[in-house]
Design a protein around this motif. Structure first.
Motif, PDB file in Angstrom:
ATOM      1  N   ILE A   1       0.719  -1.229   0.099  1.00  0.00           N
ATOM      2  CA  ILE A   1      -0.052  -0.186   0.082  1.00  0.00           C
ATOM      3  C   ILE A   1       0.969   1.014  -0.212  1.00  0.00           C
ATOM      4  O   ILE A   1       2.022   1.100   0.622  1.00  0.00           O
ATOM      5  N   GLN A   2       0.433   2.003  -0.754  1.00  0.00           N
ATOM      6  CA  GLN A   2       1.030   3.406  -0.832  1.00  0.00           C
ATOM      7  C   GLN A   2       0.777   4.400   0.360  1.00  0.00           C
ATOM      8  O   GLN A   2      -0.336   4.933   0.165  1.00  0.00           O
ATOM      9  N   LEU A   3       1.711   4.636   1.267  1.00  0.00           N
ATOM     10  CA  LEU A   3       1.209   5.711   2.087  1.00  0.00           C
ATOM     11  C   LEU A   3       1.921   6.764   2.275  1.00  0.00           C
ATOM     12  O   LEU A   3       3.319   6.675   2.165  1.00  0.00           O
TER      13      LEU A   3
ATOM     14  N   ASP B   1      -5.269   4.959  -0.324  1.00  0.00           N
ATOM     15  CA  ASP B   1      -4.400   4.458  -1.361  1.00  0.00           C
ATOM     16  C   ASP B   1      -5.290   4.605  -2.542  1.00  0.00           C
ATOM     17  O   ASP B   1      -6.233   3.526  -2.829  1.00  0.00           O
TER      18      ASP B   1
ATOM     19  N   SER C   1      -4.767   4.142  -5.663  1.00  0.00           N
ATOM     20  CA  SER C   1      -4.254   3.043  -6.601  1.00  0.00           C
ATOM     21  C   SER C   1      -4.884   1.668  -6.467  1.00  0.00           C
ATOM     22  O   SER C   1      -5.095   0.805  -7.116  1.00  0.00           O
TER      23      SER C   1
ATOM     24  N   GLU D   1      -8.917   8.756  -3.120  1.00  0.00           N
ATOM     25  CA  GLU D   1      -8.971   8.485  -1.904  1.00  0.00           C
ATOM     26  C   GLU D   1      -9.096   9.828  -0.897  1.00  0.00           C
ATOM     27  O   GLU D   1      -9.205  10.826  -1.359  1.00  0.00           O
TER      28      GLU D   1
END
Length: 322
Positions: free
Chosen positions: A43-45, A93, A95, A102
Motif C-alpha cells: 500500500i502507498q502511504l 491509497d 491505486s 482516496e
C-alpha cells in the motif's frame, strides 16, 4: 544440615537468575498480531503504517475487513485519540480504490499532527460491502418517523424490492465488538472525549446516527456531504423529513459533543443545500454555537473523494484541536 541448606540456597539463586534472564530475553507479545491484525505492505502511504484484520467475525453484521492506521513513531507508551471512519477501503491509497480516488487520510493526519494542530490520533477504517452499504449505513430508527404507508413503499426510495435495515446492528458491531477490540489492542484513550466517528454521504448519516444513539461513547461526529436525501433523489421522498424529526428528538444537546456537517453543490451534492437551513435550525435548537457545531458550504465541490480530500483538514482540526 547447614551444608544442605547452603547448597539449596545456591541452587535457588541460580534458578531465579536463569528465570529472570529468560523473562528478559523473551520477546514482548505483539497485541496486534494476537488480535489478528497484519501489517499491509502493498500500500502507498504518505506516512505511518496500516494494519488490517482481514475479516472481522461479527455476530451483528456481515464480516468485512477493518483497517487501523497508526502514525509514524506510534508508541505504546502514549494514549491516542481514535477516529472511526466508514468506507475504510477508500481512505488511504487511490491505486487500490474502485474510482482511483482516496480521502488522503494519512497525508492530512501526518501533516496536522506534525504542525501540532491536532492531538495525536489513530484511524480505524471499516470497509463497506457495496451491495449492502445502504442497509448498513441508513439511520434505522428514523424509519419510525414514516407513516405505515411510507414504510411499506420504502422500496420506491432505495431502489430495492426487499430490504432489511442493518443500521442498529452496524452500530452494535462498532460499539460492542470493534471498539472493545481496538481499546485492548492499541494504545488509545477510551473515553468519549477522545473517540470520534466520521463519514461521507450515507456515512455522514451514520456518523450523525452514531453520536445520537451512543452519546456516551462518541464525543463528536464529522458528517461530510451528508446524504440528507436518504436514498435516491426524487420529487416525492419522505426520508429527509423522517431523518430531521429523528434528529430533533435524539441528536444530543450541546455541551459535551462536537458536530461537523458540510456540503457542496455539484453532482449528488446539488441536492443538499436545500436542507442546510433545517440542519442549522436543529443545531440552534439544541443549543449549539459555532464553537461546537458547524454546517459548512463549499461552492463548486462535488460528491467525491477528490472533493473531500481537499477539505479533510477542517473536520479533523474541528474534532481534534488541542
Amino acid at each position: 544440615m547447614n551444608k544442605w541448606i547452603y547448597v539449596l540456597l545456591i541452587c535457588t539463586f541460580f534458578s531465579c537468575k536463569e528465570e529472570a534472564k529468560k523473562s528478559v530475553e523473551e520477546p514482548k507479545q505483539d497485541l496486534k498480531s494476537l488480535a489478528g491484525f497484519k501489517e499491509v505492505k502493498d500500500i502507498q502511504l504518505y506516512g505511518g503504517s496500516l494494519y488490517r484484520l482481514e475479516s472481522y467475525p461479527s455476530k451483528f453484521i456481515k464480516s468485512r475487513p477493518v483497517d487501523v492506521w497508526l502514525p509514524k513513531n506510534y508508541s505504546e507508551d502514549y494514549n491516542y485519540a481514535v477516529v472511526y471512519m466508514h468506507d475504510g477501503q477508500m481512505l488511504f491509497d487511490a491505486s487500490q480504490t474502485w474510482n482511483k480516488q482516496e480521502w488522503e487520510v494519512d497525508e492530512w493526519a501526518t501533516k496536522l499532527v506534525g504542525e501540532d494542530l491536532v492531538k495525536d490520533f489513530i484511524v480505524v477504517g471499516i470497509h463497506n460491502i457495496s451491495d449492502i452499504r445502504w442497509f448498513d449505513l441508513f439511520p434505522e430508527n428514523a424509519i419510525n418517523y414514516l407513516s405505515k404507508e411510507e414504510q411499506e413503499s420504502l422500496a420506491d426510495y432505495n431502489g430495492k424490492s426487499d430490504y432489511e435495515l442493518q443500521g442498529n446492528n452496524y452500530l452494535n458491531f462498532l460499539v460492542k465488538e470493534l471498539k472493545p477490540l481496538i481499546d485492548k489492542t492499541f494504545s488509545v484513550s477510551t473515553d468519549k472525549s477522545n473517540t470520534f466517528v466520521m463519514g461521507s454521504s450515507m456515512g455522514g448519516l451514520m456518523s450523525m446516527y452514531a453520536v445520537s444513539e451512543y452519546p456516551d461513547v462518541f464525543g463528536g461526529a464529522a458528517c461530510i456531504s451528508t446524504h440528507w436525501v436518504g436514498a435516491k433523489p426524487g420529487d416525492i421522498n419522505p426520508l429527509p423529513e423522517a431523518i430531521f424529526k429523528y434528529m430533533e428528538d435524539h441528536l444530543p444537546k450541546a455541551g459535551q459533543h462536537k458536530l461537523y456537517f458540510d456540503y457542496g453543490n455539484q453532482t449528488l451534492d446539488q441536492y443538499y443545500p436545500q436542507y442546510a437551513p433545517r440542519v442549522d435550525a436543529i443545531l440552534e435548537a439544541k443549543g449549539y454555537t459555532k464553537a461546537d457545531a458547524v454546517n459548512l458550504f463549499f461552492e463548486g465541490k462535488d460528491h467525491s473523494e477528490n472533493s473531500w480530500n481537499q477539505r479533510l483538514n477542517k473536520p479533523l482540526v474541528f474534532l481534534l484541536d488541542k
